[in-house]
Write a protein that holds these residues in place. Structure first.
Motif, short mmCIF file in Angstrom:
data_model
loop_
_atom_site.label_atom_id
_atom_site.label_comp_id
_atom_site.label_asym_id
_atom_site.label_seq_id
_atom_site.Cartn_x
_atom_site.Cartn_y
_atom_site.Cartn_z
N THR A 79 0.78 -1.14 0.06
CA THR A 79 0.09 0.14 -0.14
C THR A 79 0.71 1.31 -0.15
O THR A 79 1.58 1.17 0.71
N TYR A 113 -7.31 2.34 -5.49
CA TYR A 113 -7.22 3.45 -4.97
C TYR A 113 -8.47 4.32 -4.06
O TYR A 113 -9.38 3.99 -4.34
N TRP A 167 -13.25 2.49 -2.57
CA TRP A 167 -12.04 2.10 -2.97
C TRP A 167 -12.79 1.59 -4.55
O TRP A 167 -13.81 1.38 -4.62
N VAL A 186 -7.93 1.09 -10.55
CA VAL A 186 -6.75 2.05 -10.69
C VAL A 186 -7.02 3.30 -12.31
O VAL A 186 -6.88 3.89 -12.19
N VAL A 194 -4.61 8.12 -10.79
CA VAL A 194 -3.82 6.95 -10.53
C VAL A 194 -3.04 6.35 -11.20
O VAL A 194 -3.97 5.36 -12.34
N ALA A 243 0.47 9.74 -8.31
CA ALA A 243 -0.88 10.50 -8.22
C ALA A 243 -1.10 11.46 -9.00
O ALA A 243 -0.66 12.82 -8.87
N VAL A 287 -3.88 10.46 -0.26
CA VAL A 287 -4.91 8.72 -1.51
C VAL A 287 -3.90 7.79 -1.02
O VAL A 287 -2.23 7.38 -1.14
N ILE A 306 -2.98 3.95 -1.62
CA ILE A 306 -3.01 3.29 -3.32
C ILE A 306 -3.33 1.46 -2.97
O ILE A 306 -1.67 1.11 -1.93
N TYR A 350 -1.91 -2.52 -4.30
CA TYR A 350 -1.69 -2.43 -5.18
C TYR A 350 -0.97 -4.48 -4.91
O TYR A 350 -1.16 -4.46 -3.64
#
Lengths: 121, 165
Positions: free
Chosen positions: B25, B68, B76, B79, B110, B123, B155, B157, B159
């Protein structure tokens, strides 16, 4: 050391299965003309629209961008990368890198794709 | 009791499946729009890109799926989705009102990628509060923007990187 709790496999679930034949990459070369579009067409002939994943090294470096970006995102300092768009039909996956700017782009960009055998239904 | 669909139970072991080889993250602090002044515009609320990286200790570039959040992790979104915001722009010529119109800006967008050694995120946002006023005065060569205040946001994110073939 393997974490066996992550090895649990529940066979009735529909796992996204790939095929070596349907994964690949291809380099395209921007010649330097403005508003240039490069297209890669991948035939899968599955007869349905499968899940797919597409990525590209948009900024002529080794970075593989996995998001569907526009030029803002890879902006400064290079500022003129193409954006990527793609769509899938029952037979083909089409990937386009588009230079939406009048500033010309030169050099190679590589697109990558995974087409899964499943569609999640 | 789970109903088993035998058609979906078929698993051909020679078909590879995705293996998640790294996840994490990012927390990116974004300051919102930044003022841009050129020969023809002044104080325009322009896009700002904030970058962050972390080591790709897997050692090989892969594909990444990501989501994100701009509300502290309550919701959420994919992306590839763009969060927009709306505002009204009012146009004045020589101090006199001319017209106004609704516009949208990029609250957040993003990008995420990687190479063999690094995970990259960017971002992008021109988020601000207020509405924009544009003044165009004699000799009508510079549009002057006012009325907006850059709005900072955090923000998150998340992944997951998986092998690309």
């Amino acid at each position: 050391m393997a974490d066996l709790t992550k090895a649990a496999f529940y066979s009735p679930l529909n796992y996204l299965k790939k095929s070596d034949d349907l994964s690949g990459s291809e380099a395209v070369t921007f010649s330097g003309s403005s508003l240039e579009v490069k297209t890669v067409t991948v035939s899968h002939n599955l007869g349905y629209i499968p899940f797919h994943t597409v990525a590209a090294n948009l900024d002529d470096a080794d970075i593989i961008w996995s998001s569907n970006t526009d030029p803002y995102i890879t902006g400064a300092p290079t500022g003129d990368e193409p954006f990527m768009e793609y769509w899938c039909t029952d037979t083909t996956l089409t990937i386009r890198l588009v230079n939406s700017d009048t500033s010309p782009i030169t050099g190679d960009r590589t697109v990558y794709w995974n087409i899964y055998l499943d569609y999640g239904g | 009791m789970v109903t088993v669909n035998r058609d979906k139970a078929v698993f051909y072991s020679l078909d590879p499946i995705d293996k998640i080889v790294k996840s994490g993250t990012f927390t990116v602090e974004h300051g919102g729009a930044q003022a841009l002044t050129t020969s023809s515009i002044q104080n325009f609320p322009d896009i700002r890109t904030v970058s962050d990286t972390e080591a790709n200790d897997y050692g090989r570039a892969g594909f990444i799926r990501a989501v994100y959040s701009i509300d502290g992790g309550t919701s959420w979104q994919p992306v590839d989705s763009v969060s927009f915001f709306g505002f009204t722009e009012s146009f004045y010529i020589d101090g006199g009102f001319d017209s106004s119109y609704p516009l949208v800006g990029n609250r957040m967008q993003v990008a995420i990628g990687c190479d063999d050694t690094t995970i990259y995120v960017r971002a992008i946002s021109d988020y601000f509060t207020g509405n924009t006023r544009v003044d165009l005065n004699n000799p009508y060569t510079v549009s002057v923007y006012s009325g907006w205040t850059a709005a900072a946001q955090t923000v998150l994110i998340r992944y997951w990187m998986f092998e690309r073939e």
